[in-house]
Design an enzyme around this catalytic site. Sequence first.
Site, PDB file in Angstrom:
ATOM      1  N   LYS A 205      96.523  13.926  20.350  1.00 51.76           N
ATOM      2  CA  LYS A 205      95.361  14.180  21.125  1.00 51.76           C
ATOM      3  C   LYS A 205      94.178  13.338  20.381  1.00 51.76           C
ATOM      4  O   LYS A 205      93.830  13.210  19.241  1.00 51.76           O
ATOM      5  CB  LYS A 205      94.795  15.668  20.573  1.00 51.76           C
ATOM      6  CG  LYS A 205      93.961  16.305  21.482  1.00 51.76           C
ATOM      7  CD  LYS A 205      92.605  15.835  21.217  1.00 51.76           C
ATOM      8  CE  LYS A 205      91.684  16.214  20.237  1.00 51.76           C
ATOM      9  NZ  LYS A 205      90.044  15.867  20.285  1.00 51.76           N
ATOM     10  N   GLU A 280      94.733  14.369   6.418  1.00 47.19           N
ATOM     11  CA  GLU A 280      94.074  13.283   5.513  1.00 47.19           C
ATOM     12  C   GLU A 280      92.218  13.566   6.037  1.00 47.19           C
ATOM     13  O   GLU A 280      92.040  13.497   7.165  1.00 47.19           O
ATOM     14  CB  GLU A 280      94.275  11.914   6.255  1.00 47.19           C
ATOM     15  CG  GLU A 280      93.838  10.809   5.230  1.00 47.19           C
ATOM     16  CD  GLU A 280      92.553  10.270   5.332  1.00 47.19           C
ATOM     17  OE1 GLU A 280      91.386  10.650   4.862  1.00 47.19           O
ATOM     18  OE2 GLU A 280      92.503   9.315   6.514  1.00 47.19           O
ATOM     19  N   CYS A 314      86.166   8.038   5.760  1.00 47.32           N
ATOM     20  CA  CYS A 314      86.312   9.074   4.984  1.00 47.32           C
ATOM     21  C   CYS A 314      86.257   8.685   3.473  1.00 47.32           C
ATOM     22  O   CYS A 314      85.913   9.563   2.550  1.00 47.32           O
ATOM     23  CB  CYS A 314      87.671   9.494   5.090  1.00 47.32           C
ATOM     24  SG  CYS A 314      89.230   8.401   5.352  1.00 47.32           S
ATOM     25  N   GLU A 411      79.807  15.359   2.624  1.00 47.63           N
ATOM     26  CA  GLU A 411      80.013  14.245   3.283  1.00 47.63           C
ATOM     27  C   GLU A 411      79.190  14.060   4.370  1.00 47.63           C
ATOM     28  O   GLU A 411      78.805  14.755   5.284  1.00 47.63           O
ATOM     29  CB  GLU A 411      81.616  14.336   3.707  1.00 47.63           C
ATOM     30  CG  GLU A 411      82.247  12.913   4.386  1.00 47.63           C
ATOM     31  CD  GLU A 411      83.441  12.937   4.712  1.00 47.63           C
ATOM     32  OE1 GLU A 411      84.111  11.653   4.888  1.00 47.63           O
ATOM     33  OE2 GLU A 411      83.968  14.019   5.353  1.00 47.63           O
TER      34      GLU A 411
END
Length: 513
Positions: A205, A280, A314, A411
């Site tokens: 996806k 992850e 990230c 974040e």
Amino acid sequence: MRMRDRSRIIGDQSAKEPRLHPGVPHPVTGPFKQPIGLFINNEFVEGVKKQKFDVINPSTEEVICQVCEGTEEDVDLAVKAARAAFNGGWRETTPNERGRLLLKLADIAEANLDLLAAVESLDNGKSITNAKGDVGAVVGTIRYYGGWADKIHGKTIDVSPEMLNYTRQEPIGVCGQIIPWNFPLLMFAWKIGPALATGNTVVMKTAEQTPSLLSSSPSSSRRPASPGVLNIVSGFGKTAGAAVSSHMDIDKVAFTGSTPVGRTIMKAAADSNLKKVTLELGGKSPNIIFDDADIEHAIEWVNFGILYNHGQCCCAGTRIFVQETIYDKFLAAFKERANRTTVGDPFDEGVFQGPQVSQLQFDRIMGYIESGKSEGATVETGGERLGNKGYFIKPTIFSNVTPDMKIMKEEIFGPVCAIAKFKDAEDVVHLANDTNYGLAAAVHTKNITTAIKVSNAIKAGTVWVNCYNVLSYQVPFGGFKESGIGRELGEAALANYTESKSVTVHLGKPFPH
């Protein structure tokens, strides 16, 4: 303003068509026109409900094209195709053949590097230079796992003269893979490389923000050897992504993205068939500069560590800790370096930072900037939008931050960082580990003892010394704590896609009656 900084002012030019490099065909209107379909069972298809959604150019906020929206029904068709391929012979394909096919795929990607990079820049917004670097890494990653295909071994275990004990590494089966928008093609390679090398089939996806690259290919006529081995569904997380993570006939799901979404996927996997999960996830990585570091080099790496891919990384080094004895000097030089970063149209030569990927991401980042201001942090530079069209944000540095501020805890995923002082190694290790995340970190020092001791003390899956954002497909990558489960890349990633089977053969006397 100096002429070389002129591309920072993009408001009056952002409505123009992206300027591609000479000789690069336009990825939508050129000779390799964009198919609109999902790729299921070796065919481009429209999707069961024939729904479409817009792909937006983040530089202009205009529609690039439309692609078909995959739904739960389409995911189910893709899973059926993947299961049929797995049971129909792909798992029995020789390792040599799997490796050969992966190497062929790498060759095709390399032959079309300029085109693939142009599509990546168009719908993601990253600079064409960085996009070309990504495609080069894609080629290397796929070749690397093509080389691994015939080197996945079991072993014999000496237990008794009357027993033969051995292990086999077998493919898991149908693997669902959900990839993010920040590195669309590279994450595609990170996921399919080890999965296909080990004999699995895939239902992938793609991110709804960046579906163009994987909805088509200039080599789409050169199909895989076995229909259903690789299936691609473009769609939204709440529909297509949810269908992948909860599907009863998917044996394993791999996800790269935010920690909150990772939690949702893990729960869905547990509530369905308890499928295996690798994640992850996010990070809030510390970048540490000791007073004996090479300041000039450290500043270049720190700037790269936060602004690479527009901060949409990230492992970005968002928390910068500088030893108090050099703090003022470092901050002044870092501000000057950040202000020299060229922001603008990703197809312009020399541009390093393009737009954020979407309106939603732009608004989220600006919200964090406003939070930093309202909580009392000082904006040293940036802190606002650049231009009046496109999702551009000026490189932003906050100082006078405290550990409890949102910009130090959460974040942000944009070109925003916070800088703070530390006293000594013990102090900075505490500050670095004061987070729920543990994806990456960096240490800048000329003292090898300091480098090793601090690196060993930081709770993170990757620690860079005197560099930042240096990733290699041979080296494992993944996180501690809430930054994930499992490892991508390197030999370690193969374990994500194999089951270890133990076989015991009795060679001795018959069982006594």
